[in-house]
Design an enzyme around this catalytic site. Structure first.
Site, PDB file in Angstrom:
ATOM      1  N   ARG A   1       0.830  -1.218   0.000  1.00 53.63           N
ATOM      2  CA  ARG A   1       0.000   0.000   0.000  1.00 53.63           C
ATOM      3  C   ARG A   1       0.867   1.271   0.000  1.00 53.63           C
ATOM      4  O   ARG A   1       0.514   2.274   0.613  1.00 53.63           O
ATOM      5  CB  ARG A   1      -0.935   0.029   1.219  1.00 53.63           C
TER       6      ARG A   1
ATOM      7  N   SER B   1     -10.828  -0.839   3.122  1.00 50.63           N
ATOM      8  CA  SER B   1     -10.080  -0.910   4.389  1.00 50.63           C
ATOM      9  C   SER B   1      -9.680   0.495   4.816  1.00 50.63           C
ATOM     10  O   SER B   1      -9.053   1.217   4.042  1.00 50.63           O
ATOM     11  CB  SER B   1      -8.799  -1.733   4.215  1.00 50.63           C
TER      12      SER B   1
ATOM     13  N   GLU C   1      -5.088   3.836   5.910  1.00 50.81           N
ATOM     14  CA  GLU C   1      -4.832   3.637   4.481  1.00 50.81           C
ATOM     15  C   GLU C   1      -5.518   4.737   3.666  1.00 50.81           C
ATOM     16  O   GLU C   1      -5.005   5.214   2.659  1.00 50.81           O
ATOM     17  CB  GLU C   1      -5.368   2.264   4.027  1.00 50.81           C
TER      18      GLU C   1
HETATM   19  P1  FAD Z   1      -9.131   8.381  -5.346  1.00 45.98           P
HETATM   20  O1  FAD Z   1      -9.837   8.025  -4.091  1.00 45.98           O
HETATM   21  O2  FAD Z   1      -9.811   9.295  -6.288  1.00 45.98           O
HETATM   22  O3  FAD Z   1      -7.707   8.977  -4.983  1.00 45.98           O
HETATM   23  C1  FAD Z   1      -6.892   8.350  -4.017  1.00 45.98           C
HETATM   24  C2  FAD Z   1      -5.608   9.172  -3.834  1.00 45.98           C
HETATM   25  O4  FAD Z   1      -4.839   9.112  -5.027  1.00 45.98           O
HETATM   26  C3  FAD Z   1      -5.881  10.660  -3.598  1.00 45.98           C
HETATM   27  O5  FAD Z   1      -4.874  11.142  -2.756  1.00 45.98           O
HETATM   28  C4  FAD Z   1      -5.779  11.264  -4.973  1.00 45.98           C
HETATM   29  O6  FAD Z   1      -5.421  12.637  -4.960  1.00 45.98           O
HETATM   30  C5  FAD Z   1      -4.685  10.420  -5.597  1.00 45.98           C
HETATM   31  N1  FAD Z   1      -4.852  10.251  -7.041  1.00 45.98           N
HETATM   32  C6  FAD Z   1      -5.895   9.660  -7.681  1.00 45.98           C
HETATM   33  N2  FAD Z   1      -5.667   9.646  -9.004  1.00 45.98           N
HETATM   34  C7  FAD Z   1      -4.464  10.232  -9.207  1.00 45.98           C
HETATM   35  C8  FAD Z   1      -3.682  10.510 -10.359  1.00 45.98           C
HETATM   36  N3  FAD Z   1      -4.096  10.206 -11.585  1.00 45.98           N
HETATM   37  N4  FAD Z   1      -2.486  11.135 -10.187  1.00 45.98           N
HETATM   38  C9  FAD Z   1      -2.050  11.469  -8.953  1.00 45.98           C
HETATM   39  N5  FAD Z   1      -2.743  11.228  -7.825  1.00 45.98           N
HETATM   40  C10 FAD Z   1      -3.937  10.620  -7.950  1.00 45.98           C
HETATM   41  N6  FAD Z   1      -7.755  -0.897  -2.444  1.00 45.98           N
HETATM   42  C11 FAD Z   1      -6.915  -1.945  -2.575  1.00 45.98           C
HETATM   43  O7  FAD Z   1      -5.698  -1.774  -2.741  1.00 45.98           O
HETATM   44  N7  FAD Z   1      -7.360  -3.234  -2.509  1.00 45.98           N
HETATM   45  C12 FAD Z   1      -8.665  -3.533  -2.329  1.00 45.98           C
HETATM   46  O8  FAD Z   1      -9.038  -4.699  -2.288  1.00 45.98           O
HETATM   47  C13 FAD Z   1      -9.584  -2.446  -2.207  1.00 45.98           C
HETATM   48  N8  FAD Z   1     -10.892  -2.694  -1.989  1.00 45.98           N
HETATM   49  C14 FAD Z   1     -11.765  -1.639  -1.870  1.00 45.98           C
HETATM   50  C15 FAD Z   1     -13.128  -1.922  -1.673  1.00 45.98           C
HETATM   51  C16 FAD Z   1     -14.037  -0.903  -1.554  1.00 45.98           C
HETATM   52  C17 FAD Z   1     -15.513  -1.235  -1.358  1.00 45.98           C
HETATM   53  C18 FAD Z   1     -13.603   0.448  -1.635  1.00 45.98           C
HETATM   54  C19 FAD Z   1     -14.597   1.571  -1.552  1.00 45.98           C
HETATM   55  C20 FAD Z   1     -12.251   0.741  -1.813  1.00 45.98           C
HETATM   56  C21 FAD Z   1     -11.321  -0.307  -1.925  1.00 45.98           C
HETATM   57  N9  FAD Z   1      -9.939  -0.071  -2.102  1.00 45.98           N
HETATM   58  C22 FAD Z   1      -9.074  -1.126  -2.261  1.00 45.98           C
HETATM   59  C23 FAD Z   1      -9.415   1.305  -2.101  1.00 45.98           C
HETATM   60  C24 FAD Z   1      -9.511   1.995  -3.492  1.00 45.98           C
HETATM   61  O9  FAD Z   1     -10.454   1.367  -4.315  1.00 45.98           O
HETATM   62  C25 FAD Z   1      -8.168   2.012  -4.204  1.00 45.98           C
HETATM   63  O10 FAD Z   1      -7.203   2.660  -3.422  1.00 45.98           O
HETATM   64  C26 FAD Z   1      -8.253   2.709  -5.558  1.00 45.98           C
HETATM   65  O11 FAD Z   1      -7.054   2.539  -6.283  1.00 45.98           O
HETATM   66  C27 FAD Z   1      -8.544   4.205  -5.434  1.00 45.98           C
HETATM   67  O12 FAD Z   1      -8.805   4.699  -6.727  1.00 45.98           O
HETATM   68  P2  FAD Z   1      -9.567   6.056  -6.947  1.00 45.98           P
HETATM   69  O13 FAD Z   1      -9.481   6.383  -8.400  1.00 45.98           O
HETATM   70  O14 FAD Z   1     -10.928   5.987  -6.385  1.00 45.98           O
HETATM   71  O15 FAD Z   1      -8.679   7.050  -6.099  1.00 45.98           O
HETATM   72  N1  EPU Z   2     -10.813 -10.588  10.212  1.00 45.16           N
HETATM   73  C1  EPU Z   2     -11.447 -10.644  11.435  1.00 45.16           C
HETATM   74  N2  EPU Z   2     -12.475  -9.771  11.655  1.00 45.16           N
HETATM   75  C2  EPU Z   2     -12.895  -8.881  10.719  1.00 45.16           C
HETATM   76  C3  EPU Z   2     -12.237  -8.824   9.470  1.00 45.16           C
HETATM   77  C4  EPU Z   2     -11.174  -9.706   9.241  1.00 45.16           C
HETATM   78  O1  EPU Z   2     -11.099 -11.431  12.292  1.00 45.16           O
HETATM   79  O2  EPU Z   2     -13.839  -8.157  11.002  1.00 45.16           O
HETATM   80  C5  EPU Z   2      -9.733 -11.557   9.934  1.00 45.16           C
HETATM   81  C6  EPU Z   2     -10.241 -12.617   8.941  1.00 45.16           C
HETATM   82  O3  EPU Z   2     -10.885 -13.650   9.602  1.00 45.16           O
HETATM   83  C7  EPU Z   2      -8.970 -13.058   8.276  1.00 45.16           C
HETATM   84  C8  EPU Z   2      -8.106 -11.810   8.294  1.00 45.16           C
HETATM   85  O4  EPU Z   2      -8.664 -10.927   9.259  1.00 45.16           O
HETATM   86  O5  EPU Z   2      -8.335 -14.050   9.021  1.00 45.16           O
HETATM   87  C9  EPU Z   2      -7.980 -11.125   6.940  1.00 45.16           C
HETATM   88  O6  EPU Z   2      -9.254 -10.696   6.494  1.00 45.16           O
HETATM   89  P1  EPU Z   2      -9.594 -10.491   4.938  1.00 45.16           P
HETATM   90  O7  EPU Z   2      -9.209 -11.694   4.162  1.00 45.16           O
HETATM   91  O8  EPU Z   2     -10.997 -10.001   4.845  1.00 45.16           O
HETATM   92  O9  EPU Z   2      -8.605  -9.376   4.439  1.00 45.16           O
HETATM   93  P2  EPU Z   2      -8.076  -8.048   5.120  1.00 45.16           P
HETATM   94  O10 EPU Z   2      -6.683  -8.273   5.571  1.00 45.16           O
HETATM   95  O11 EPU Z   2      -9.047  -7.539   6.114  1.00 45.16           O
HETATM   96  C10 EPU Z   2      -6.974  -7.150   2.945  1.00 45.16           C
HETATM   97  C11 EPU Z   2      -6.896  -5.856   2.224  1.00 45.16           C
HETATM   98  C12 EPU Z   2      -8.118  -5.678   1.338  1.00 45.16           C
HETATM   99  C13 EPU Z   2      -8.162  -6.809   0.336  1.00 45.16           C
HETATM  100  C14 EPU Z   2      -8.224  -8.141   1.099  1.00 45.16           C
HETATM  101  C15 EPU Z   2      -8.140  -9.343   0.191  1.00 45.16           C
HETATM  102  C16 EPU Z   2      -5.574  -4.318   3.527  1.00 45.16           C
HETATM  103  C17 EPU Z   2      -5.565  -3.133   4.429  1.00 45.16           C
HETATM  104  N3  EPU Z   2      -6.772  -4.754   3.147  1.00 45.16           N
HETATM  105  O12 EPU Z   2      -8.077  -7.074   3.834  1.00 45.16           O
HETATM  106  O13 EPU Z   2      -7.984  -4.445   0.642  1.00 45.16           O
HETATM  107  O14 EPU Z   2      -9.269  -6.698  -0.522  1.00 45.16           O
HETATM  108  O15 EPU Z   2      -7.103  -8.223   2.013  1.00 45.16           O
HETATM  109  O16 EPU Z   2      -6.844  -9.482  -0.306  1.00 45.16           O
HETATM  110  O17 EPU Z   2      -4.516  -4.833   3.177  1.00 45.16           O
HETATM  111  C18 EPU Z   2      -8.444  -2.108   0.762  1.00 45.16           C
HETATM  112  O18 EPU Z   2      -7.230  -1.928   0.719  1.00 45.16           O
HETATM  113  O19 EPU Z   2      -9.273  -1.172   0.781  1.00 45.16           O
HETATM  114  C19 EPU Z   2      -8.959  -3.478   0.776  1.00 45.16           C
HETATM  115  C20 EPU Z   2     -10.264  -3.768   0.884  1.00 45.16           C
END
Ligand code: FAD
Ligand code: EPU
Length: 338
Positions: free
Chosen positions: A164, A238, A334
């Site tokens: 991240r 997250s 994050e």
């Molecule tokens: P924004 O929210 O619009 O921007 C994020 C940051 O990046 C801001 O600081 C912005 O200024 C900057 N930025 C955006 N675009 C640019 C650009 N072109 N140039 C320079 N700076 C820029 N993230 C994960 O890594 N893994 C996950 O599994 C994951 N799951 C998610 C699930 C949900 C339901 C949600 C809501 C979010 C999740 N995220 C996850 C977080 C998010 O989706 C990612 O970080 C995504 O890449 C953000 O993209 P965005 O275009 O919405 O960025």
């Molecule tokens: N867990 C709990 N309680 C909870 C949630 C999770 O005990 O309420 C435990 C689960 O049981 C499991 C562990 O935590 O043992 C990991 O949980 P999960 O697989 O849901 O993944 P996570 O670590 O919570 C991360 C990323 C996600 C990504 C998933 C899948 C980060 C900060 N988050 O979540 O990314 O989608 O793994 O790879 O690394 C994001 O960055 O926004 C995001 C959603």
């Protein structure tokens, strides 16, 4: 065209009603340059590039200029025996891009299905999920330097990707606007189903010889089962990173908390599950007004409707403090806080 006093509510997934003093959209790099020059005269207190707004929490109105990235286009730029190189405009929707690549038979990003947001933000925090990170498929990117307005080419090494993390969140914070990203995708898939839940979901789906579309569907199903849909409940995924601690600290914690989840890293450190730590502190399903901690994923903070950004931020502060008190582990946010 720069507009004044625009609501950002539809432009970010937490969905708070917040306003920006100045707002503009750009669909070309020259258009972006022109806007930045025009903005200089208006003296904004800052410039914020917005993609899908899915990793951002506004705790207040924004007093500067929000630039919405709408740089589109997807093209194969090169290939060799094993890989295709695919360049995408930073304003392309990430998940639609993933689906397009799957349709073409280009492999490597299927595990990153259904992550909200745009292509341009994918390198910002080196998005990751289900055993794959952006850095595994990243070839290069182009970014506009805000001050001198030159386009700069970045190689993987230049980006200093980590969990991240990237150079754009640290050393070059607020210095560059990413305009296009090139991915290196496999012609012959090497599936990554190491994340246990994917295997289990493929079995449940009755698929014995999965392809990349099946892996994508499995990931989509898993994500839908635990993560709230921002179209229904405001959130930014997250809220905190999973904390990484030295191996010895994990051993000591395990003695006191035998159920603690931890994943050993190649360098001897251990990544803890922040969701588990937060749940153990009693926050899972917590709600105060419209700010809450998701009932199925404690790592996700939510806005049930009318929560302010300040209320969600305060909740994150309370969670952070209680995890620190109970486990002696400091969580790091994050989500980008404005
Ligand atoms: P924004 O929210 O619009 O921007 C994020 C940051 O990046 C801001 O600081 C912005 O200024 C900057 N930025 C955006 N675009 C640019 C650009 N072109 N140039 C320079 N700076 C820029 N993230 C994960 O890594 N893994 C996950 O599994 C994951 N799951 C998610 C699930 C949900 C339901 C949600 C809501 C979010 C999740 N995220 C996850 C977080 C998010 O989706 C990612 O970080 C995504 O890449 C953000 O993209 P965005 O275009 O919405 O960025
Ligand atoms: N867990 C709990 N309680 C909870 C949630 C999770 O005990 O309420 C435990 C689960 O049981 C499991 C562990 O935590 O043992 C990991 O949980 P999960 O697989 O849901 O993944 P996570 O670590 O919570 C991360 C990323 C996600 C990504 C998933 C899948 C980060 C900060 N988050 O979540 O990314 O989608 O793994 O790879 O690394 C994001 O960055 O926004 C995001 C959603």
């Amino acid at each position: 065209m720069i507009q004044k006093n625009i609501s950002l509510q539809p432009l970010h997934t937490f969905g708070m009603e917040v306003y920006t003093r100045l707002f503009a959209r750009f669909g070309t790099v020259d258009g972006l340059r022109a806007l930045l020059e025009e903005a200089d005269a208006l003296l904004p207190s800052g410039v914020l590039v917005l993609g899908g707004g899915s990793n951002i929490l506004f705790t207040r109105n924004y007093d500067g200029l929000v630039l919405r990235n709408e740089l589109m286009g997807i093209a194969q730029t090169a290939e060799d025996d094993d890989f295709v190189y695919v360049k995408a405009g930073a304003g392309e929707n990430w998940h639609q891009f993933v689906l397009y690549c799957i349709q073409q038979g280009w492999a490597g990003i299927e595990n990153l299905s259904l992550i909200p947001g745009n292509v341009g933000a994918s390198p910002m925090q080196n998005i990751g999920a289900y055993g794959v990170e952006l850095k595994d498929v990243f070839a290069s990117l182009e970014a506009l330097h805000r001050a001198d307005k030159a386009l700069v080419h970045f190689t993987p090494d230049d980006c200093a990707f980590g969990y991240r993390e990237s150079v754009f969140k640290r050393k070059y914070k607020d210095e560059f606007i990413i305009t296009a990203v090139t991915y290196r995708l496999r012609k012959t898939p090497v599936l990554n189903t190491s994340y246990g839940a994917i295997e289990a979901e493929l079995q449940r789906m009755g698929i014995e010889q999965p392809g990349i579309a099946d892996v994508s569907n499995a990931v989509i199903n898993i994500r839908r089962s635990k993560l709230p849909d921002p179209a229904v409940v405001g959130n930014a995924g997250s809220f905190f990173k999973n904390p990484v601690v030295p191996g010895e600290q994990f051993e000591r914690l395990l003695e006191r908390f035998p159920g603690m989840a931890g994943y050993s890293q190649p360098d001897g450190t251990v990544k803890l599950a922040a969701g588990w730590l937060i749940e153990q502190c009693g926050w899972k399903g917590f709600r105060n007004g419209d700010a809450g901690c998701h009932e199925r994923q404690a790592l996700v903070l939510v806005n049930f409707g009318k929560a302010t950004g300040a209320a969600v931020y305060q909740l994150s502060e309370d969670i952070l403090n209680s995890v620190s008190d109970k486990f002696g582990v400091l969580l790091e946010r994050e989500v980008n806080i404005i």
